[in-house]
Design a protein around this motif. Structure first.
Motif, short mmCIF file in Angstrom:
data_model
loop_
_atom_site.label_atom_id
_atom_site.label_comp_id
_atom_site.label_asym_id
_atom_site.label_seq_id
_atom_site.Cartn_x
_atom_site.Cartn_y
_atom_site.Cartn_z
N ALA A 197 0.73 -1.24 -0.17
CA ALA A 197 0.17 0.04 0.10
C ALA A 197 0.79 1.53 0.31
N GLN A 198 1.96 0.83 -0.55
CA GLN A 198 2.93 2.15 0.83
C GLN A 198 2.74 3.27 1.55
N THR A 199 2.17 2.86 2.91
CA THR A 199 2.07 3.30 3.56
C THR A 199 2.71 3.62 4.81
N ILE A 200 2.74 4.34 5.81
CA ILE A 200 4.17 4.72 6.98
C ILE A 200 2.61 4.14 8.09
N LEU A 201 3.22 3.37 8.78
CA LEU A 201 2.01 2.92 10.43
C LEU A 201 2.91 4.21 11.52
N GLY A 202 2.24 4.68 12.56
CA GLY A 202 2.83 5.40 13.31
C GLY A 202 2.62 5.14 14.76
N LYS A 203 2.73 6.40 16.02
CA LYS A 203 2.10 7.03 17.25
C LYS A 203 3.00 7.80 17.70
N VAL A 204 2.00 8.91 17.60
CA VAL A 204 2.77 10.03 18.19
C VAL A 204 2.57 9.67 19.74
N LEU A 260 0.68 16.36 1.51
CA LEU A 260 0.38 15.65 1.92
C LEU A 260 0.03 15.51 3.31
N GLU A 261 -1.09 14.91 3.73
CA GLU A 261 -1.33 15.46 5.65
C GLU A 261 -1.80 14.88 6.57
N THR A 262 -2.18 14.12 7.62
CA THR A 262 -2.82 13.66 8.30
C THR A 262 -2.62 13.62 9.61
N SER A 263 -3.35 13.32 10.34
CA SER A 263 -3.52 13.40 12.22
C SER A 263 -3.82 12.63 12.90
N THR A 264 -3.36 12.50 14.35
CA THR A 264 -3.49 11.29 15.20
C THR A 264 -4.74 10.73 15.51
N GLY A 265 -5.91 9.62 16.17
CA GLY A 265 -6.31 9.27 16.49
C GLY A 265 -6.41 9.14 18.35
N ASP A 266 -7.02 8.79 18.50
CA ASP A 266 -7.60 8.87 19.94
C ASP A 266 -6.48 8.23 20.86
N LYS A 267 -5.72 7.21 19.99
CA LYS A 267 -4.18 6.92 20.83
C LYS A 267 -3.32 6.25 19.83
N GLY A 268 -3.42 8.17 19.65
CA GLY A 268 -2.05 8.52 18.89
C GLY A 268 -1.68 8.15 17.70
N GLU A 269 -2.03 7.37 16.94
CA GLU A 269 -2.28 6.61 16.09
C GLU A 269 -1.95 6.89 14.45
N PHE A 270 -1.31 6.68 13.54
CA PHE A 270 -1.99 7.33 12.13
C PHE A 270 -0.98 6.27 11.22
N GLU A 271 -1.85 6.25 9.96
CA GLU A 271 -1.12 5.94 8.53
C GLU A 271 -1.47 6.97 8.12
N ILE A 272 0.04 7.39 6.97
CA ILE A 272 0.16 8.41 5.76
C ILE A 272 0.42 7.86 4.95
N SER A 273 0.33 7.54 3.62
CA SER A 273 0.88 7.73 2.38
C SER A 273 2.08 7.72 1.80
N SER A 274 2.86 7.28 1.92
CA SER A 274 4.71 7.39 0.74
C SER A 274 4.86 7.36 -0.14
N LYS A 275 3.32 6.79 -1.08
CA LYS A 275 3.95 7.50 -2.55
C LYS A 275 4.02 7.79 -3.16
N ASP A 276 5.08 8.71 -4.07
CA ASP A 276 5.36 9.51 -4.72
C ASP A 276 5.91 10.68 -4.12
N ILE A 277 6.36 10.15 -3.04
CA ILE A 277 7.54 11.29 -2.44
C ILE A 277 8.88 10.66 -2.40
N SER A 278 9.23 12.19 -2.37
CA SER A 278 10.57 12.16 -2.72
C SER A 278 11.83 11.73 -1.96
#
Length: 741
Positions: free
Chosen positions: A18-25, A45-63
């Protein structure tokens, strides 16, 4: 961490596909942060974390695979992505309490619950919704600041807050007072929008760190940083008047050093006179600006860091009758025209040494020289000004709840103004040489405190300044914030301010009109007290987020200098006014973001600005008592284009009294209501953006705004009754080319 490794192991093949990065803040206590912002460097390209500080963001076409996490009140962090598919950010809480409140991060608008000073931030994303050719045009989507024309012939402008003249709010460039004295008249127009990173706008009493002058508010323009901006930015713009703008920014990095060089030029429009009064609807403007900004290190790291700025501005404005020739008609008493020639070099530097996480010392220094040669009809006005500013500041975090900043400051101003007349037909008596020398050393102390688990934030500051002519003045200010709930915040502020008067540069209309200027007495510093309250309510539900904000500010003047145009239509009487002079300002604003695609904002401003003269309430001119601004934006999730509309409605404004003029030279006591509608469409390619728009779509105009335009050398000639747009509909198009770092 075992849990995280197990999750990564399970999801690894799917993440690759899926060319995504998972993570937590989390914060430094490993507590998850809900609503933290995650974005790739130099992208939308931007996203925000949920209740548990977790996120998912696409890394496709990112140089440029640098992932940035940020959260209100915490230091941002950057992780370079190589082969990781899961990352953990630990953000450290910041101790700075007096900079930001309303934050438009990327395209998202939020309200910080940490900061005591209510501050609106206009980011690059917001600036991209309008042409924003220069600083004066950067407030199209913003309710608080009202750009106001001060001279319709040369198109000089000021930025008003709380219905008060722009001289009462402090305009800073990168935290330095570069718009002051002589530079006040045209200074805000000499800063191109392409060089602006963020604009911080705050009303009422502010921090004492930057000085004693801000009475109605403060505008701090932050220019782009060399190490975070585009490597190359080219911007070209033209409007239907054929005024042309060209901007070029180039940035590079080498070790701990980075540099940004910027070039800006404006080439004049065609001669246009739509209302047939023989006066140009807009001046012939030629401008060249080059600036250079160096940065060394990072001020958040221990050790040395520094920023250095250099700039040179050359500008020429020509306005007046359509057949005026500036080469041979300067000072003519038969053909009316105005010419303004400005040369201004400037320098500033900010150098800091951070001993550890709790101790830091910073030296601010800046200086500029302006040489202005000008003609306003038969008035010759030549002026030179030298400014120097220095501020040595030490800050110590002496507990987790207290941040103390203290220091010394020094200001020097030398202003030499020479006024003469090439024709003495009119009974004008104010020709001569006016010299001002100001030397103002000062000391300041400001403490930021938090209580009740950070629910209460209190800033208390005081400074003392010794003026070489007016003696010693103490300026106290205090600001309080209380979090009623995690999403509801109450703020209050009170403080004093004072300033000395630069009469001619701050009231350029005095030189433009045929009125005689009469000094009734020696002028004293203007002094005022401002207090205000604000409440903000954030909300976020599925597919809808936003805020509601309402505030009230009152300014009481103890002494004010306001040219009296009403007592005698042939004179402007200058004297101290220590009677009752008040500004009441109420503002309410609602912002919504819907389905991550639509943005809507509506703001209402009520102003009651008056003086009491002989027991009678006298409204001050050119303040719409009621004003409404509405903005709409649409951007699809692909971010390929965006469409933006803003609508401004202005209520009636009181105008200068002209009833003692002959009937043909009289004007109404109040202006009419009017509405302005602006729209812009922007489309993005890989490295290009093209944009096109229209300001004042329905072509509303104040026709023939100049009194006695038929005879500009008569005693009734007056340009001070301009209350609305005079150039009409403006269609423009532009192109931006970017190369990312």
């Amino acid at each position: 961490m075992k849990k995280y490794i197990f999750i990564v192991g399970l999801l690894f093949p799917y993440a690759l596909l899926a060319q995504t990065i998972l993570g937590k803040v989390t914060n430094d206590k490993k507590e998850p942060l809900n609503g933290a912002s995650i974005h790739w460097l130099d992208t939308d390209l931007e996203t925000s974390t949920g209740d548990k500080g977790e996120f998912e963001i696409s890394s496709k076409d990112i140089s440029n695979k640098k992932l940035i996490a940020s959260f209100e009140g915490h230091s941002s962090d950057t992780i370079e992505i190589t082969n990781q598919t899961f990352v953990v950010f630990k953000l450290k809480k910041e101790n700075i309490l007096n900079e930001v409140v309303i934050k438009k991060n990327r395209e998202k608008a939020t309200l910080s619950n940490l900061i005591a000073i209510k501050t609106e931030i206009i980011t690059q994303k917001e600036l991209g919704k309008a042409a924003c050719c220069d600083l004066a045009g950067c407030f199209e989507t913003q309710t608080t600041v009202q750009p106001q024309t001060t001279n319709v012939i040369t198109n000089s402008k000021e930025l008003r807050i709380l219905g008060l003249s722009g001289i009462y709010n402090q305009v800073l460039i990168d935290g330095f007072p570069m718009i002051q004295g002589l530079s006040y008249t045209y200074g805000i127009s000499g800063i191109p929008g392409t060089l602006v990173d963020n604009i911080y706008v705050s009303k009422g009493a502010n921090s004492v760190l930057q000085g004693f002058e801000s009475i109605s508010g403060q505008i701090n323009v932050e220019t782009k940083d060399p190490d975070t901006t585009d490597k190359l930015l080219l911007n070209a713009y033209i409007n239907n008047f054929e005024e042309k703008h060209l901007n070029a920014n180039y940035a590079f990095k080498k070790a701990k050093w980075s540099n940004l060089t910027a070039f800006h030029t404006v080439q004049p429009a065609n001669k246009i006179d739509r209302d047939k009064d023989n006066f140009l609807d807009l001046p012939q403007l030629t401008r060249y600006m080059i600036s250079n900004k160096w940065k060394y290190g990072n001020e958040k790291d221990w050790g040395w860091s520094s920023k250095i700025g250099l700039k040179f501005l050359n500008e020429k404005r020509i306005g007046g009758q359509t057949f005026y020739n500036s080469e041979k008609d300067q000072g003519s008493n038969s053909i009316y025209g105005q010419t303004v020639n400005i040369n201004q070099p400037e320098f500033w530097a900010k150098t800091a040494y951070k001993f550890n996480d709790d101790n830091k010392i910073t030296l601010f220094t800046s200086s500029f020289f302006q040489d202005q040669k000008s003609y306003f009809g038969t008035v010759k006005y030549n002026a030179q000004q030298t400014n120097f500013y220095s501020n040595l500041q030490y800050e110590v975090n002496y507990s987790q709840k207290h941040l103390l900043k203290s220091g010394i400051s020094f200001r020097y101003l030398k202003l030499n103004e020479n006024i003469g007349f090439t024709d003495t037909t009119l009974p004008r008596t104010y020709a001569g040489n006016y010299i001002r020398n100001e030397i103002i050393p000062g000391v300041f102390l400001e403490n930021s405190m938090s209580f009740l688990k950070d629910k209460i934030t209190w800033i208390a500051g005081i400074r003392g300044d010794q003026h070489n002519q007016f003696g010693f003045t103490i300026t106290p200010r205090t600001l309080l914030k209380y979090d009623l709930t995690p999403k509801t915040t109450f703020r209050a502020s009170i403080g004093t301010g004072w300033r000395t008067v630069n009469l001619f540069s701050e009231n350029i209309g005095l030189l433009v009109s045929s009125r005689d200027i009469v000094f009734a007495e020696q002028l004293r510093p203007e002094r005022a007290t401002n207090f205000g309250v604000n409440v903000t309510q954030k909300f976020e539900i599925e597919n809808l987020s936003g805020y509601f904000s309402a505030d009230y500010y009152r300014t009481n003047f103890k002494n004010q200098i306001f040219p009296d145009y009403d007592s005698d239509p042939t004179k402007a009487i200058i004297k101290n006014f220590d009677g009752k002079s008040v500004s009441n300002g109420f503002q309410a604003e609602l912002y919504l973001k819907i389905l991550k695609r639509f943005e809507f904002k509506i703001g209402y401003n009520f102003l009651d600005v008056y003086r009491e003269v002989n027991g009678n309430k006298q409204l001050l001119p050119f303040n719409p008592r009621n004003k409404v601004i509405t903005t709409y934006s649409y951007k699809p999730l692909t971010n390929k284009f965006h469409f933006d509309v803003n609508i401004h409605w202005y209520g009636e404004q009181r105008l200068p009294d002209t009833k003692s003029n002959p009937v043909e030279f009289q004007r109404p006591y109040f202006s009419q209501q009017y509405t302005l509608v602006n729209a812009q469409f922007t489309y993005k390619f890989k490295k290009f953006e093209v944009y096109s728009g229209c300001e004042n779509i329905f072509n509303f105009r104040q026709n023939q705004p100049i009194i006695s335009w038929q005879n500009p050398f008569s005693q009734y000639f007056d340009t001070s009754s301009v209350w609305g747009p005079t150039r009409g509909r403006e269609i423009y198009a532009g192109i931006r080319f970017r190369v990312l770092n």
